[in-house]
Design an enzyme around this catalytic site. Structure first.
Site, PDB file in Angstrom:
ATOM      1  N   GLN A   1      12.155  -8.692   2.105  1.00 10.50           N
ATOM      2  CA  GLN A   1      11.658  -8.111   0.861  1.00 10.50           C
ATOM      3  C   GLN A   1      12.614  -7.044   0.349  1.00 10.50           C
ATOM      4  O   GLN A   1      13.054  -6.181   1.101  1.00 10.50           O
ATOM      5  CB  GLN A   1      10.266  -7.509   1.032  1.00 10.50           C
ATOM      6  CG  GLN A   1       9.669  -7.118  -0.328  1.00 10.50           C
ATOM      7  CD  GLN A   1       8.356  -6.369  -0.239  1.00 10.50           C
ATOM      8  OE1 GLN A   1       8.305  -5.266   0.270  1.00 10.50           O
ATOM      9  NE2 GLN A   1       7.297  -6.975  -0.748  1.00 10.50           N
ATOM     10  N   CYS A  45       4.626  -1.699  -4.844  1.00 10.04           N
ATOM     11  CA  CYS A  45       4.522  -0.456  -4.074  1.00 10.04           C
ATOM     12  C   CYS A  45       4.100   0.697  -4.982  1.00 10.04           C
ATOM     13  O   CYS A  45       4.728   0.947  -6.014  1.00 10.04           O
ATOM     14  CB  CYS A  45       5.852  -0.137  -3.403  1.00 10.04           C
ATOM     15  SG  CYS A  45       5.803   1.386  -2.427  1.00 10.04           S
ATOM     16  N   LYS A  78       5.749  -9.889  -5.062  1.00  8.60           N
ATOM     17  CA  LYS A  78       4.504  -9.259  -4.612  1.00  8.60           C
ATOM     18  C   LYS A  78       4.203  -8.108  -5.558  1.00  8.60           C
ATOM     19  O   LYS A  78       5.057  -7.248  -5.804  1.00  8.60           O
ATOM     20  CB  LYS A  78       4.631  -8.745  -3.181  1.00  8.60           C
ATOM     21  CG  LYS A  78       3.311  -8.197  -2.609  1.00  8.60           C
ATOM     22  CD  LYS A  78       3.454  -7.843  -1.132  1.00  8.60           C
ATOM     23  CE  LYS A  78       2.098  -7.497  -0.511  1.00  8.60           C
ATOM     24  NZ  LYS A  78       1.505  -6.266  -1.070  1.00  8.60           N
ATOM     25  N   ASN A 118      -4.304 -10.712  -1.620  1.00  9.66           N
ATOM     26  CA  ASN A 118      -3.990  -9.585  -0.751  1.00  9.66           C
ATOM     27  C   ASN A 118      -4.900  -8.418  -1.111  1.00  9.66           C
ATOM     28  O   ASN A 118      -5.226  -8.207  -2.273  1.00  9.66           O
ATOM     29  CB  ASN A 118      -2.512  -9.213  -0.933  1.00  9.66           C
ATOM     30  CG  ASN A 118      -2.079  -8.022  -0.107  1.00  9.66           C
ATOM     31  OD1 ASN A 118      -1.472  -7.087  -0.617  1.00  9.66           O
ATOM     32  ND2 ASN A 118      -2.367  -8.027   1.176  1.00  9.66           N
ATOM     33  N   SER A 138      -2.511  -7.149   5.530  1.00  7.12           N
ATOM     34  CA  SER A 138      -1.709  -5.923   5.475  1.00  7.12           C
ATOM     35  C   SER A 138      -2.236  -4.898   6.469  1.00  7.12           C
ATOM     36  O   SER A 138      -1.971  -4.991   7.659  1.00  7.12           O
ATOM     37  CB  SER A 138      -1.707  -5.356   4.050  1.00  7.12           C
ATOM     38  OG  SER A 138      -1.097  -6.262   3.154  1.00  7.12           O
TER      39      SER A 138
END
Length: 355
Positions: free
Chosen positions: A85, A115, A154, A215, A239
């Protein structure tokens, strides 16, 4: 009693196709900064041999200027399937980093656009790209041109509750060439608080033709099945549920393949795994590994008598021997109590961890 609907079982019985690459599992281990190093991935792989693993985030700008591959990009030739990633906001730097990732053995290259951490978003990376869809699109196009492996993304559902832009954003990523998208059902503003809004994952699935991975709040087999049933997603990514519990990905994968629940590890078995983790971190990183191990060790200490006291002791360990001694004493204590099979982890136990 957890069960799979016939439709879900049929849909998930085939390999996950990410472009031309096939994965024999619909359960993925999320990339986690400061967590998913080679040591952690090997532990998860022990229980989930078919699942896709992800490295920690790699800073493309840092890679460009340092001209030296960071240890977090190190991939074991035997740990496939593996994805590296990357994060940044510069399409050319990300393309350059992607080429290096493929040279290291990445089966796919994943771009982090989710993030929420300030030090990432203030520099234009992570979830800040949700507010810069044209930049995000350019990134995907450049990386797709640069490498011959699938490129994935993501991300989150939006910047805030007032800026939920995931549907348009996800479509742009697909049009730019992304071969899969993982959607964390929270906004950037939420961080890791509140509940994941799985309904948005389902809406993304409705508008895309590429695989969509769900997720957020996947802390158990039951949660994974509910997420898949409610969203129609093509798979789930675990996660925080794996912190101190590297068994989770394998448990979910086993259930999706067999319809049966694996017997969960006892508290003692979890602590034996913690010892393996500690030993491996010491062998891989030396004293730095011991410092990093403190958080991991405290995550293992949950769901049994005196776990809180044990967390306090493990949070200050200074050496391998000290850590092993503390854990062995805890195991000896639990053995005197007996009835270890009844100490099962609950959703509340998983909320003890944070990153």
């Amino acid at each position: 009693m957890i069960s799979l609907s016939p439709n879900l079982q049929a849909r998930l019985s085939t390999p996950l196709k990410i472009g031309t690459f096939a994965v024999k599992s619909r359960v993925l281990q999320s990339p986690l900064s400061g967590v998913t190093d080679l040591v952690f991935r090997r532990l998860v792989r022990r229980y989930a041999p078919d699942s896709m693993m992800y490295t920690e985030m790699v800073n493309a700008t840092g890679l460009h200027y340092v001209k030296q591959l960071p240890q977090i990009m190190e991939v074991d030739p035997g740990e496939r399937p593996i994805s590296i990633q990357l994060f940044d906001c510069r399409p050319d730097f990300l393309a350059e980093a992607a080429i290096k990732a493929v040279e290291e053995g990445a089966d796919t290259v994943d771009i982090n656009m989710g993030c929420p951490v300030n030090k990432i978003t203030k520099n234009g990376g992570g979830s800040s790209l949700l507010r810069q869809p044209e930049v995000a699109e350019a990134i995907v196009r450049e990386v797709v041109k640069a490498v011959n492996v699938p490129v994935t993304v993501k991300t989150r559902i939006g910047w805030s509750d007032k800026e939920i832009t995931i549907l348009e954003f996800a479509k742009r990523m697909e049009d730019a060439g992304a071969q899969m998208i993982t959607v964390h059902g929270r906004t950037r503003a939420q961080g890791y608080t509140g509940s994941a809004k799985w309904e948005w994952i389902g809406k993304v699935k409705e508008v895309l033709s590429i695989p969509v991975i769900g997720n957020g709040d996947i802390f158990s087999v039951e949660a994974a099945v509910r997420c898949l049933e409610e969203t129609g997603a093509d798979g789930v990514m675990c996660s925080r549920g794996t912190l101190g519990y590297p068994f989770l990905v394998g448990e979910v994968d086993y259930f999706l393949k067999t319809g049966k629940l694996k017997e969960p590890p006892t508290a003692i078995e979890r602590l034996e795994c913690a010892k393996d983790h500690l030993q491996a971190l010491w062998e891989y990183k030396g004293e730095r590994g011991i410092r990093q191990a403190r958080k991991h060790m405290t995550w293992y200490a949950k769901g049994f008598p005196n776990a809180s006291e044990l967390r306090g002791q493990l949070s200050v360990i200074e050496s391998l021997d000290q850590g092993l001694e503390v854990i062995n004493k805890a195991i000896d204590y639990l053995q005197t109590l007996g009835d270890v099979a009844n100490w099962q982890l609950t959703e509340k136990d998983f909320q003890l961890v944070a990153i």
